[in-house]
Design a protein around this motif. Structure first.
Motif, PDB file in Angstrom:
ATOM      1  N   SER A  93       0.843  -1.195   0.000  1.00 15.18           N
ATOM      2  CA  SER A  93       0.000   0.000   0.000  1.00 15.18           C
ATOM      3  C   SER A  93       0.877   1.243   0.000  1.00 15.18           C
ATOM      4  CB  SER A  93      -0.937   0.021   1.218  1.00 15.18           C
ATOM      5  OG  SER A  93      -0.216   0.267   2.409  1.00 15.18           O
ATOM      6  N   ASP A 208     -12.736  -2.824   6.613  1.00 14.51           N
ATOM      7  CA  ASP A 208     -12.593  -4.280   6.539  1.00 14.51           C
ATOM      8  C   ASP A 208     -12.846  -4.791   5.124  1.00 14.51           C
ATOM      9  OD1 ASP A 208     -11.856  -4.633   9.148  1.00 14.51           O
ATOM     10  OD2 ASP A 208     -13.861  -5.138   9.876  1.00 14.51           O
ATOM     11  N   ARG A 210     -12.220  -3.081   2.399  1.00 14.86           N
ATOM     12  CA  ARG A 210     -11.018  -2.721   1.643  1.00 14.86           C
ATOM     13  C   ARG A 210      -9.901  -3.732   1.847  1.00 14.86           C
ATOM     14  NH1 ARG A 210      -6.978   1.939   3.572  1.00 14.86           N
ATOM     15  NH2 ARG A 210      -6.758   0.298   5.131  1.00 14.86           N
ATOM     16  N   ASP A 211      -9.786  -4.258   3.079  1.00 17.43           N
ATOM     17  CA  ASP A 211      -8.680  -5.151   3.429  1.00 17.43           C
ATOM     18  C   ASP A 211      -9.054  -6.630   3.351  1.00 17.43           C
ATOM     19  OD1 ASP A 211      -7.217  -2.852   3.945  1.00 17.43           O
ATOM     20  OD2 ASP A 211      -7.708  -2.848   6.078  1.00 17.43           O
ATOM     21  N   THR A 214      -6.220  -9.011   1.928  1.00 13.76           N
ATOM     22  CA  THR A 214      -5.055  -9.055   2.821  1.00 13.76           C
ATOM     23  C   THR A 214      -5.375  -9.819   4.099  1.00 13.76           C
ATOM     24  OG1 THR A 214      -4.323  -6.907   1.968  1.00 13.76           O
ATOM     25  CG2 THR A 214      -3.338  -7.664   4.026  1.00 13.76           C
ATOM     26  N   ASP A 215      -6.547  -9.550   4.685  1.00 10.44           N
ATOM     27  CA  ASP A 215      -6.944 -10.246   5.915  1.00 10.44           C
ATOM     28  C   ASP A 215      -7.127 -11.745   5.672  1.00 10.44           C
ATOM     29  OD1 ASP A 215      -6.917  -7.945   7.452  1.00 10.44           O
ATOM     30  OD2 ASP A 215      -9.025  -7.493   7.090  1.00 10.44           O
ATOM     31  N   ASP A 283      -5.428   4.644   0.011  1.00 11.37           N
ATOM     32  CA  ASP A 283      -5.274   4.997   1.424  1.00 11.37           C
ATOM     33  C   ASP A 283      -5.754   6.422   1.691  1.00 11.37           C
ATOM     34  OD1 ASP A 283      -4.175   2.572   2.360  1.00 11.37           O
ATOM     35  OD2 ASP A 283      -2.221   3.118   1.554  1.00 11.37           O
TER      36      ASP A 283
END
Length: 304
Positions: A93, A208, A210-211, A214-215, A283
């Motif tokens: 990011s 959450d 957005r991620d 990745t999560d 971001d």
């Protein structure tokens, strides 16, 4: 003569383009410093605290108080600690790359925030200090492995719990702590507590979403990874509707038209930003506009 005038015109146009590029670059540079150092997050916290204080006191509160210094210091220290200890690979990011390029800024702000918090703490009531200790443990537990488990030792590893706790911490800091600071009763302002908590939930869900990828790679099953994207989007809409219902309840108790209209404007603008967040995954967008809804909430109360 015409060629001479044309050359002058082209030169002027090139200078104007350079000025525009320089201005854009400088603006972006300043914006990143404000957002990526969590200074903007600290402004949001103070704004929400001041919004609560206006409701408690009936007038605009002072901008510089021990409470405000305390929450600013804690926000700077905890948020920068999170990014200082976070092991983020390069290229994941823009914020991660910025942190890698400016490694010194996070420990500097951790120290500065810690000092500001300690100095401010000497002027706070014991109730505020007691609440802050509990909230501080929860905040540190978000990033630090303090839980007594072999796996999932951080609160952020417990996806759905993370959503509730993050919203609860922000609500307690910006509603409960001002109440205790000014020695006010919770019973008279429980609707504001619920409004703030419900308002925070769709904003946290947006991050959450957005991620999600990745999560998922790190086996963190947040709400979107657990119930799916579409259900998460519908849940965000539900919380905005619930926020509207609570605003009606508040209006029936305290019939202040401007406050109610402000709540409707907040719902509409928040929904608009959340719609755009599905297409803009940067971001800067999330930190400035999604988080910025908190500052908007505060300003609507303060100018109302």
């Amino acid at each position: 003569m015409r060629n001479w005038k044309l050359e002058i015109g082209n030169l002027q146009e090139r200078r104007n383009r350079q000025l525009r590029k320089s201005f854009t670059f400088a603006t972006l540079l300043i914006l990143k410093w404000i957002l990526y150092t969590s200074v903007f997050a600290a402004l949001c916290v103070v704004g929400l605290c001041m919004a609560t204080e206006k409701l408690l006191l009936g007038h605009l509160p002072q901008a510089f108080t021990p409470l405000h210094g305390f929450v600013v210091g804690n926000t700077l220290a905890i948020y920068n600690l999170h990014y200082y200890i976070k092991n983020i690979p390069k290229g994941i990011s823009d914020r991660a790359d910025w942190s890698l390029q400016h490694k010194w800024i996070h420990p500097a702000l951790i120290i500065l925030g810690g000092l500001l918090s300690m100095v401010s703490m000497f002027f706070l009531p014991l109730q505020v200090i007691a609440v802050s200790i509990g909230l501080g443990i929860l905040s540190l537990g978000y990033s630090l492995p303090i839980l007594p488990f072999k796996q999932k030792r951080r609160l952020k590893d417990w996806g759905i719990l993370k959503l509730v706790l993050l919203s609860l911490v922000w609500t307690c800091v910006t509603v409960l702590m001002p109440m205790f600071y000014w020695h006010k009763s919770f019973e008279a302002y429980e609707v504001e507590f619920l409004l703030r908590f419900v308002f925070m939930l769709p904003l946290c869900i947006a991050f959450d979403i957005r991620d999600m990828e990745t999560d998922k790679e790190h086996s963190i099953y947040t709400l979107p990874n657990t119930i799916g994207l579409q259900r998460s989007l519908r849940l965000m809409d539900f919380f905005l509707l619930l926020f509207g219902a609570l605003a009606v309840w508040q209006y029936l108790r305290y019939p202040i038209t401007q406050r109610f209209v402000s709540a409707i404007i907040i719902i509409v603008l928040t929904k608009t930003v959340l719609l755009f967040s599905r297409k803009v995954n940067t971001d800067i967008f999330y930190l400035l506009l999604v988080d910025g809804m908190m500052l908007l909430y505060a300003l609507m109360v303060l100018i109302g």
